[in-house]
Write an enzyme that holds these catalytic residues in place. Sequence first.
Site, PDB file in Angstrom:
ATOM      1  N   CYS A  87      13.235  10.895   7.085  1.00 36.92           N
ATOM      2  CA  CYS A  87      13.207  10.373   8.454  1.00 36.92           C
ATOM      3  C   CYS A  87      14.517  10.598   9.179  1.00 36.92           C
ATOM      4  CB  CYS A  87      12.836   8.894   8.445  1.00 36.92           C
ATOM      5  SG  CYS A  87      13.895   7.869   7.412  1.00 36.92           S
ATOM      6  N   GLY A 110       7.211   4.958   8.426  1.00 34.13           N
ATOM      7  CA  GLY A 110       6.314   6.081   8.668  1.00 34.13           C
ATOM      8  C   GLY A 110       6.453   6.576  10.093  1.00 34.13           C
ATOM      9  N   SER A 111       5.390   7.144  10.608  1.00 34.56           N
ATOM     10  CA  SER A 111       5.437   7.781  11.923  1.00 34.56           C
ATOM     11  C   SER A 111       5.469   6.743  13.035  1.00 34.56           C
ATOM     12  CB  SER A 111       4.222   8.695  12.111  1.00 34.56           C
ATOM     13  OG  SER A 111       3.048   7.925  12.299  1.00 34.56           O
ATOM     14  N   THR A 112       5.985   7.166  14.185  1.00 39.19           N
ATOM     15  CA  THR A 112       6.050   6.286  15.345  1.00 39.19           C
ATOM     16  C   THR A 112       4.665   5.892  15.815  1.00 39.19           C
ATOM     17  OG1 THR A 112       8.182   7.189  16.027  1.00 39.19           O
ATOM     18  CG2 THR A 112       6.858   6.137  17.734  1.00 39.19           C
ATOM     19  N   GLU A 114      10.484   1.112  10.373  1.00 35.49           N
ATOM     20  CA  GLU A 114      11.381   2.268  10.403  1.00 35.49           C
ATOM     21  C   GLU A 114      10.515   3.488  10.662  1.00 35.49           C
ATOM     22  OE1 GLU A 114      14.210   5.207   7.945  1.00 35.49           O
ATOM     23  OE2 GLU A 114      13.956   3.216   7.059  1.00 35.49           O
ATOM     24  N   LYS A 155       0.855  -1.185   0.000  1.00 37.52           N
ATOM     25  CA  LYS A 155       0.000   0.000   0.000  1.00 37.52           C
ATOM     26  C   LYS A 155       0.889   1.231   0.000  1.00 37.52           C
ATOM     27  CE  LYS A 155      -1.833   2.668   3.083  1.00 37.52           C
ATOM     28  NZ  LYS A 155      -1.875   3.974   2.351  1.00 37.52           N
ATOM     29  N   GLY A 192       3.314   3.296  13.504  1.00 38.82           N
ATOM     30  CA  GLY A 192       4.056   2.054  13.721  1.00 38.82           C
ATOM     31  C   GLY A 192       3.576   1.311  14.946  1.00 38.82           C
ATOM     32  N   GLU A 206       9.453  15.277  16.169  1.00 40.74           N
ATOM     33  CA  GLU A 206       9.811  15.204  14.750  1.00 40.74           C
ATOM     34  C   GLU A 206       8.975  16.226  13.981  1.00 40.74           C
ATOM     35  OE1 GLU A 206      10.762  11.782  11.481  1.00 40.74           O
ATOM     36  OE2 GLU A 206       8.827  11.626  12.496  1.00 40.74           O
TER      37      GLU A 206
END
Length: 530
Positions: A334, A277-279, A300, A224, A282, A433
């Site tokens: 990132c 992507g973002s924490t 990641e 995706k 994730g 971030e």
Amino acid sequence: MAAAFALILEDYRADFPAQLQHMPRAIHILLSACMKESRAVDVFNPDLIALPQGSNFIGGRRVIGRGQAIPVRRPSDGRVYADLDSVDDAQLGEAVEDAQRAYKSSGWAQTDPRGRMRVLRRWADLIEADMETLAPLEALGSTRMIHEIRAWDVSYTAETVRFFAEWADKIGGEVAATTPDKLGLTIHEPYGVVAAIAPWNLPLVMAAWKIAPAIAAGNSIVLKPSEMTPFSIVRLAELAIEAGLPAGIFNIVQGDGRSVGDPLVRRPEVAKVTFTGSTATGAAIMTACAQTGPKPVTLELGGKSPQIIFADAGLDKASAIVARAITLNAGQVCVAGSRLLVQEGVADQVIDCIMTAFAAHKAGPTWASDSTLGPIISEGQLDRIDGIVQRAVADGAQVLTGGSRATAPQDGSFFLPTLLQNAAQHSEAVQGEIFGPVLTVQTFTDEMEAYALANDSAYGLAAGVHTSDLTRALRATRTLEAGTVWVNRYGRSNDFILPTGGFKQSGIGKDLGREAYVANLKTKVALIEF
């Protein structure tokens, strides 16, 4: 004269970013100015890029999604240039089931490893040969500038595929140390169906990190892409079929995270998940995999990476590297080096150099040859960046340069390269971030204070150290809590053998390197008694 200087700068950019980070600052500024003067033309007309029908790829062909249409905007000018046809629940199920069927019946996993290697090599060759289609398609709706895509993204994507192709016959099993009347074996096998979710900031490159090792190891994959940058990836899938990849081994489903991403990773047929992507996302994916598996994940995630400049560093070179590390892709990387820690005594000189480098940038659309600062992906993200900066200022930080939206020829989403001083250590600007061209600057007195500031973060993705002292550099690599530490440089090279991934809230597992290939294999044990 200006045209000649422009050609020289293009030669440097061809090996980007390695050459630019070594170029003397004055020459860099002069050449950049000449570029602005001599090359202010559009490389392609964004209104003439055709988007074929069917944004999904299932069973070896484009498929028109039956889900809700999603308007897709060009961040360079804010125009809606397409309506993304996302899959509905039934089509999502068909894509995953097709991937499972292809894994079991196509023979891809059982193909001799060098046979898989040959297919992937052909695929890489086709990617490089398709530059004039892929590059404008990638630049059209992303934040990546056309000259950067041509110089780096497409060839890097092809080389990623080649690198993992070479691993297909390099990882075998082992004979275990058992008693003489037994034969113990460890056998590596593909998982089956791998679900991948790729980000929008470097669409082709990040997708290749997910796709190539999974397919090289014999898995099938359902990818995706981000709904903000959905189209160039589909072209990759078409080229894979042309190279000889069996239909169904590489499927693409389009849609947003809630309606497509979450149910994709929860599908019972999915055996492994990989995400960049973002924490926060994730963590949600990890939860979903625990609830529906458990199934292994590679994540990641976010970063808030420090760059440390010691007084003994080559200051002009270090300053240029720091400036590049936060303005590359307008800070939407990132591993962006978003925290500058500079030793007292040289801080003013370093800050002056960085401010000069920031001022040399020209915001502009991704298809313009003279743009050096690309757009922010969306108005929502632009508002978020601006909000963080304004709150930092209200809390006592000083804006040394930038600090606001940038104007550009089109009505796009741009933010000026920004240097923030005296932001509080606990503030959102220092700890969060931002994912934009915003650099905070703090000073330190000695080495241990530098490391303490650098490690005072929930993230641990990357770090940079600039020093001429080899002993100090080695201490830094041991002390810094980051998955990657760069010394006297910042940013990845084409050394694909080096894995990438973070500590703490920056993720689990590795992309690239041997580790990424092995992560797509499960281990079986056989014990044979004579």
